[in-house]
Design a protein around this motif. Structure first.
Motif, PDB file in Angstrom:
ATOM      1  N   ARG A   1      42.277  27.535  36.910  1.00 34.30           N
ATOM      2  CA  ARG A   1      42.305  28.803  36.174  1.00 34.30           C
ATOM      3  C   ARG A   1      41.902  29.987  37.046  1.00 34.30           C
ATOM      4  O   ARG A   1      41.024  29.885  37.915  1.00 34.30           O
ATOM      5  CB  ARG A   1      41.389  28.744  34.950  1.00 34.30           C
ATOM      6  N   THR A   2      42.550  31.106  36.791  1.00 35.31           N
ATOM      7  CA  THR A   2      42.192  32.344  37.468  1.00 35.31           C
ATOM      8  C   THR A   2      40.818  32.816  37.005  1.00 35.31           C
ATOM      9  O   THR A   2      40.307  32.401  35.967  1.00 35.31           O
ATOM     10  CB  THR A   2      43.229  33.431  37.180  1.00 35.31           C
ATOM     11  N   GLY A   3      40.220  33.700  37.778  1.00 35.49           N
ATOM     12  CA  GLY A   3      38.906  34.234  37.419  1.00 35.49           C
ATOM     13  C   GLY A   3      38.298  34.962  38.596  1.00 35.49           C
ATOM     14  O   GLY A   3      38.960  35.208  39.620  1.00 35.49           O
ATOM     15  N   GLU A   4      37.034  35.310  38.462  1.00 36.13           N
ATOM     16  CA  GLU A   4      36.326  35.976  39.543  1.00 36.13           C
ATOM     17  C   GLU A   4      36.112  34.988  40.687  1.00 36.13           C
ATOM     18  O   GLU A   4      35.919  33.791  40.474  1.00 36.13           O
ATOM     19  CB  GLU A   4      34.997  36.517  39.038  1.00 36.13           C
ATOM     20  N   ALA A   5      36.134  35.483  41.904  1.00 34.85           N
ATOM     21  CA  ALA A   5      35.960  34.623  43.075  1.00 34.85           C
ATOM     22  C   ALA A   5      34.638  33.877  43.010  1.00 34.85           C
ATOM     23  O   ALA A   5      33.631  34.389  42.489  1.00 34.85           O
ATOM     24  CB  ALA A   5      36.029  35.462  44.345  1.00 34.85           C
ATOM     25  N   LEU A   6      34.640  32.652  43.527  1.00 34.61           N
ATOM     26  CA  LEU A   6      33.395  31.907  43.678  1.00 34.61           C
ATOM     27  C   LEU A   6      32.691  32.446  44.910  1.00 34.61           C
ATOM     28  O   LEU A   6      33.249  32.430  46.016  1.00 34.61           O
ATOM     29  CB  LEU A   6      33.663  30.415  43.838  1.00 34.61           C
TER      30      LEU A   6
END
Length: 456
Positions: free
Chosen positions: A307-312
């Motif tokens: 899933r897409t999202g904020e960078a780790l």
């Protein structure tokens, strides 16, 4: 004048970021007014970390704050227990419209009718009436194992029948069909089709019908004038609704998923263009974890399942990793004939997936290396364990059980290939991070033929 339509869709894991969902709530509140209708076109309750814990009910904090008018189902609304979804529908302020989802069509029982789901509804705003119909991709039972008890009928026919029963100044279809919106626009008479399912944005028209799609991740809201104008609003620019943000912080604190499991020196990107662009660090992390857990020859992850999202970045919590693959699906080992494995990689290079763009790559891998041509959609070379793939050999492949269930992705991989079952996807990822750290690198396992490699 025609009412304004405020269109949001596919917000998915936005609830896992309190500030981001707070800004989404703030923007929707700002765009509200007597002349506006708030409408959602699916995947606005799941997937995500909180969605796993709350069965999608965390979305009620957003819904109660912004009071949407109308909503339809996306394929991920069915990720959890169907009775939980009926409770969510009954408890939410908006009207849920669904013309093609049935519990038992032979007896005329529509899904959720007892909770208030209707095939169509009319909303009054600014002195005009707007009729809404909702349709969900008929492939839902294939792409979501939790929805196999339901029947998803032809959305074109269902939308046409439901629209025929409406008496309104304007008509709108809330569509979770993805690329099917174009056919919908050509075969159904409607003033607008507010779409979802595909993570890329859309703002155009076919004939007299306006087509919109905000993309995924709760980053954009579209304001639609039924005369044809569409205004794009960035959620990142909106004020934070602190009530919604605080509600998500409290829910996250109660999950027990805030334990730090590793540290990332160089941020790991989770953008859509990265995940579908070929080899990427996050895809390598997931596929390597599957192979680490099982000892299989190959680790395989469908790109859409990451899933897409904020960078780790920096300290990474268990919850951060759960958000990467937030599904109650187990990692399994399949014994796959070489020819079928070759077919799977060739499918990954193809343009046939309904929610995808034509030049996307659809597989993240471990233990294998692939060279593919995005223009011809052909796999030019394929090696496993450093050796050319042998069509006559059988390979062990670690992958999500979902891939064996669906016939939408990797159709050559079948349920009868399954031989053993391991842990749940996100639990495997968390344990892998705890044991080995979080430091995936690009090593050339997926390359584009004739294209200089780029840092993803």
């Amino acid at each position: 004048m025609a009412p304004r339509l405020v269109h949001y869709s596919d917000v998915e894991n936005v609830y896992d970021s309190p500030e981001r969902v707070g800004r989404l709530a703030g923007l929707l509140r700002d765009l509200r007014g007597d002349d506006a209708i708030l409408a959602g076109s699916g995947d606005n309750t799941s997937p995500g970390v909180l969605a796993l814990v709350e069965d999608g009910a965390q979305a009620l904090d957003l819904f109660d704050a912004v009071a949407p008018d109308v909503e339809t189902f996306g394929n991920h609304e069915f990720d959890h227990d169907l009775s939980a979804l009926r409770r969510l529908v009954a408890d939410s302020p908006q009207t849920w419209v669904s013309a093609n989802v049935w519990r038992d069509r032979t007896s005329g029982e529509r899904f959720g009718a007892d909770a208030g789901v209707v095939p169509a509804t009319v909303v009054e705003a600014d002195g005009a009436s707007v009729g809404f119909v909702g349709v969900t991709t008929e492939r839902t039972a294939s792409i979501n194992p939790a929805a196999t008890a339901l029947e998803f009928t032809d959305p074109i026919e269902a939308a046409r029948d439901a629209l025929a029963d409406l008496d309104a100044d304007y008509t709108v279809v809330l569509s979770h069909l993805g690329q099917g919106d174009e056919r919908l626009a050509r075969e159904v008479e409607a003033d607008a089709i507010l779409g979802g399912h595909v993570p890329t944005e859309r703002r155009d028209r076919i004939g007299d019908t306006v087509l919109t799609r905000p993309g995924d991740g709760g980053s954009v809201v579209l304001e639609v004038d039924l005369a044809g104008d569409v205004t794009r609003h960035r959620v990142a620019d909106a004020p934070v609704h602190e009530g919604v943000a605080d509600a998500m912080r409290e829910r996250l604190a109660e999950t027990g998923l805030n334990d730090v499991v590793g540290t990332v020196e160089e941020p790991i990107d989770r953008a859509e263009t990265t995940l579908f662009g070929g080899e990427c660090r996050l895809g390598n992390l997931v596929a390597d974890a599957y192979r680490w857990e099982t000892g299989a020859d190959v680790g395989l992850q469908n790109s859409g399942g990451v899933r897409t999202g904020e960078a780790l970045a920096g300290e990474v919590t268990a919850g951060d990793l759960v958000s990467v693959t937030p599904f109650e699906e187990r990692v399994v080992v399949a014994e796959v004939p070489g020819e079928a494995l070759r077919d799977a990689f060739e499918w990954a290079a193809g343009p046939d997936l309904g929610f995808a763009e034509p030049d996307w790559w659809h597989a993240q891998v471990s233990g294998a290396s692939v060279a593919w041509n995005p223009e011809t959609h052909a796999v030019e070379s394929l090696r496993v364990g450093g050796e050319p793939l042998d069509d006559d050999r059988t390979y062990s492949v670690a992958l999500s059980d979902y891939v064996l269930h669906t016939d939408d992705e990797f159709p050559s991989l079948r349920e009868d290939h399954r031989v053993t079952t391991a842990g749940i996807q996100y639990e495997v990822l968390v344990e892998y991070a705890r044991e080995t750290g979080i430091d995936p690198e690009l090593d050339g396992r997926i390359v584009e033929v004739g294209t200089p490699p780029t840092e993803r």
